[in-house]
Every structure is written in structure tokens, then in C-alpha cells.
Design an enzyme around this catalytic site. Structure first.
Site, PDB file in Angstrom:
ATOM      1  CB  THR A  54      27.768  97.096  83.260  1.00 44.95           C
ATOM      2  OG1 THR A  54      28.311  97.570  82.032  1.00 44.95           O
ATOM      3  CG2 THR A  54      27.033  95.796  83.004  1.00 44.95           C
ATOM      4  CE1 TYR A 117      19.210  95.044  68.806  1.00 40.44           C
ATOM      5  CE2 TYR A 117      18.889  97.245  67.909  1.00 40.44           C
ATOM      6  CZ  TYR A 117      18.561  95.901  67.938  1.00 40.44           C
ATOM      7  OH  TYR A 117      17.592  95.427  67.105  1.00 40.44           O
ATOM      8  CE1 TYR A 143      32.698  98.793  80.738  1.00 39.00           C
ATOM      9  CE2 TYR A 143      30.679  99.971  81.262  1.00 39.00           C
ATOM     10  CZ  TYR A 143      31.445  98.835  81.329  1.00 39.00           C
ATOM     11  OH  TYR A 143      30.971  97.722  81.995  1.00 39.00           O
ATOM     12  NE  ARG A 148      26.658  93.095  80.650  1.00 39.86           N
ATOM     13  CZ  ARG A 148      25.675  93.102  81.555  1.00 39.86           C
ATOM     14  NH1 ARG A 148      24.477  93.542  81.225  1.00 39.86           N
ATOM     15  NH2 ARG A 148      25.879  92.660  82.772  1.00 39.86           N
ATOM     16  CE  LYS A 172      34.387  98.565  83.865  1.00 43.34           C
ATOM     17  NZ  LYS A 172      33.058  98.615  84.523  1.00 43.34           N
ATOM     18  CB  ILE A 214      35.973 100.275  86.823  1.00 43.27           C
ATOM     19  CG1 ILE A 214      36.905 101.481  86.641  1.00 43.27           C
ATOM     20  CG2 ILE A 214      34.556 100.749  87.152  1.00 43.27           C
ATOM     21  CD1 ILE A 214      36.520 102.415  85.501  1.00 43.27           C
TER      22      ILE A 214
END
Length: 309
Positions: A54, A117, A143, A148, A172, A214
Site C-alpha cells: 500500500t 474493489y 495481506y 482498503r 499481514k 509491516i
């Protein structure tokens, strides 16, 4: 010992830095600065490097650019620390392509984000990850960042993937639900690598058996984030706790706008980069930039460089 077990040992108790992608003022990738940032990170004590997460603005890069960034990072690291590029995309075929490229360049593992999305259901997420994992002989860190991606990878889905795919070795979790992350280790096993992607949870996650963090903040103060992990590994809990609280004001200000805009502003203040982002992202407001600069002044090791700007 298997290759997967070996990398799991190397990635426990570590600060993995999700390095930003520096741009020139014209928007092109500044590869020289990228190499300098990686060298600074390693010399500052960071335990491993990631790119195209990101913080690296991957959705603003072409696929060819992402490969170029991965290759440049691999060269700059030069085997000094483990390398875990982000290879995930909202597009399944792109994820497959980039993950295979990670194998080709010799990465130690790949970090694969939940597709954003599209909002796939849990069955679709399982199929996506299993297909990617089955296609490569490479350790994979899932992840999960629901803020997001608009979808959460549920614990049951992750647990099934961890059992069915031996190369899915960790996750993560950029997930503020601390109950969720506790249940990850309960259901995936205590040897599963759990990394915090939420700055405020980096220390608490170590306490429940997490493998490390992270953290975007490590872009700015890599030595302090790495030291917190080093202190934990040595059993110096007081020092680790002190660093956790010392980092909180910086963590807070670096997320008052969308990552990585504040991080790039901070690195610009420190003279490390030109704080350029690609549209639709943009630099923080003058007010926030002033606040970032004011917070940075509280860190003695960078105080001089800040005040001289």
C-alpha cells in the site's frame, strides 16, 4: 528443514518495511532514490524489505513498472535481508503474473493483498489464493486490509488456506479488530506468521505471539521500529513498551491523511525524497505538513535535519 520453515524462522521477530515508491517531480519512478532508501533502511536496522505494498502506490503503477521496482529493489538489497514484494492486484491474472515474476527474480516470499474493489465472497477468495499458491513454489504472506479492499478475509477462510496450501505461511493483518487477529493464531496455529499492519497494534501483536510488523512508520524512523522488535526479542519488555508509546504521536500524524501521502511528506521534510505522488493521490495540506514537521522535531535523532529544512 524445509525452505518454508527456514523463511518462517527468518521472518519472526522482525520489522519489515513497506518502502514507498519515490517519484521524480515529473511523475517518473526515481530508481536512484529507491536504491538509496533501501540502503538506508538496511543500515538503520530494518530486518526485511517489501515494495509495491500500500505504501508503494501499486495501483498507480503499470504492471511493467511494478516489475521494474521489484527488480531494482532486489538488486539494491543484494541478499542482505529478506525481500517480500507485494504482488497482489484486483486482477487475478495480474496477481498470477507478478507472483511468478517474484519467483523469477529470486524474492524470498510474496505479499498478496486481498483483491480490492471487486468484493469477492469467501469462497472466491479461497479459490483466488489457492490458485496463486498452487502456481508457485514460493512462500506467500496474505495481506488483509479491509479498510482498503472493502472485504475482510475471514479467519475460517484463512485457516483453510493455511492448511491446504503449505506455502501460505503468514498474514499481514491491517485489521483493527484485535479479536480477529487473536483468532488467526488460534485457528491457523501459533507457528503461523502474524504481522501487524496497524501501527498502534505492532507491539500488542507481539504479545499474543505475532511475528512482527509491516509498518508504514518504519519508512520514516526505521531504527526505532526495528529497535522495538529487537528489544522484544531480547526480553527487554520495558524498552519495547517505551518505544511503542514513543512512536504513537508519529503513528497518529502519519495517518491523518491517506497513506502514503503523510509518509512521503515526512520523508520530504527529512530530505530523503521529492514528496511526489501520482494522481489521484496528492500531497497533504500545508497545515498537516506543518503538524508532521512539528511531530518529527520530537525525535532527537532526526531533530537537526528537520530544523534545518
Amino acid at each position: 528443514m524445509s525452505v518454508y520453515e527456514e523463511i518462517k524462522q527468518r521472518l519472526r521477530g522482525v520489522s519489515i518495511v513497506p518502502v514507498i515508491t519515490p517519484f521524480n517531480e515529473n511523475g517518473s519512478i526515481d530508481f536512484t532514490t529507491l536504491e538509496n532508501l533501501i540502503d538506508w533502511q538496511i543500515k538503520s536496522g530494518s530486518h526485511a524489505i517489501s515494495v509495491c505494498g500500500t505504501s508503494g502506490e501499486p495501483s498507480s503503477l503499470t504492471i511493467e513498472e511494478r516489475v521494474s521496482v521489484m527488480e531494482a529493489a532486489m538488486k539494491a538489497i543484494d541478499g542482505r535481508v529478506p525481500f517480500l514484494p507485494g504482488t497482489g492486484s484486483t486482477n487475478h491474472d495480474e496477481t498470477m503474473y507478478l507472483t511468478k515474476k517474484a519467483v523469477e527474480i529470486g524474492a524470498d516470499a510474496a505479499m498478496v493483498i486481498v483483491p480490492y474493489y471487486n468484493k469477492p465472497n469467501q469462497g472466491a477468495l479461497y479459490k483466488h489464493y489457492k490458485t496463486v499458491a498452487d502456481s508457485v513454489d514460493l512462500p506467500i504472506i496474505v495481506y488483509n486490509i479491509p479498510g482498503r479492499t472493502a472485504v475482510n478475509l475471514e479467519v475460517d477462510t484463512l485457516a483453510k488456506l493455511s492448511k491446504d496450501c503449505p506455502n501460505i505461511i503468514g498474514v499481514k493483518e491491517s485489521n483493527k479488530d484485535f479479536e480477529h487477529v487473536n483468532r488467526v493464531l488460534l485457528n491457523c496455529g501459533r507457528d503461523f506468521l502474524l504481522f501487524s499492519g496497524i501501527e498502534l497494534l505492532c507491539y500488542p501483536m507481539l504479545a499474543i505471539g505475532g511475528a512482527g510488523s509491516i509498518s508504514a512508520t518504519a519508512n520514516v524512523v526505521p531504527d526505532k521500529v526495528a529497535e522495538m522488535h529487537n528489544a522484544w526479542n531480547k526480553g527487554d519488555l520495558k524498552r519495547a513498551q517505551d518505544l511503542h508509546y514513543e512512536l504513537m504521536p508519529l503513528n497518529d500524524v502519519l495517518f491523518k491523511d491517506t497513506n502514503p501521502a503523510p509518509v512521503k511528506a515526512a520523508l520530504g521534510i527529512l530530505g530523503k525524497i521529492s514528496p511526489t505522488l501520482r494522481m489521484p493521490m496528492d500531497i497533504p495540506s500545508k497545515e498537516l505538513k506543518a503538524e508532521i514537521k512539528n511531530v518529527l522535531k520530537n525525535y532527537a535523532d532526526i531533530n537537526e535535519s528537520v530544523t534545518n529544512k
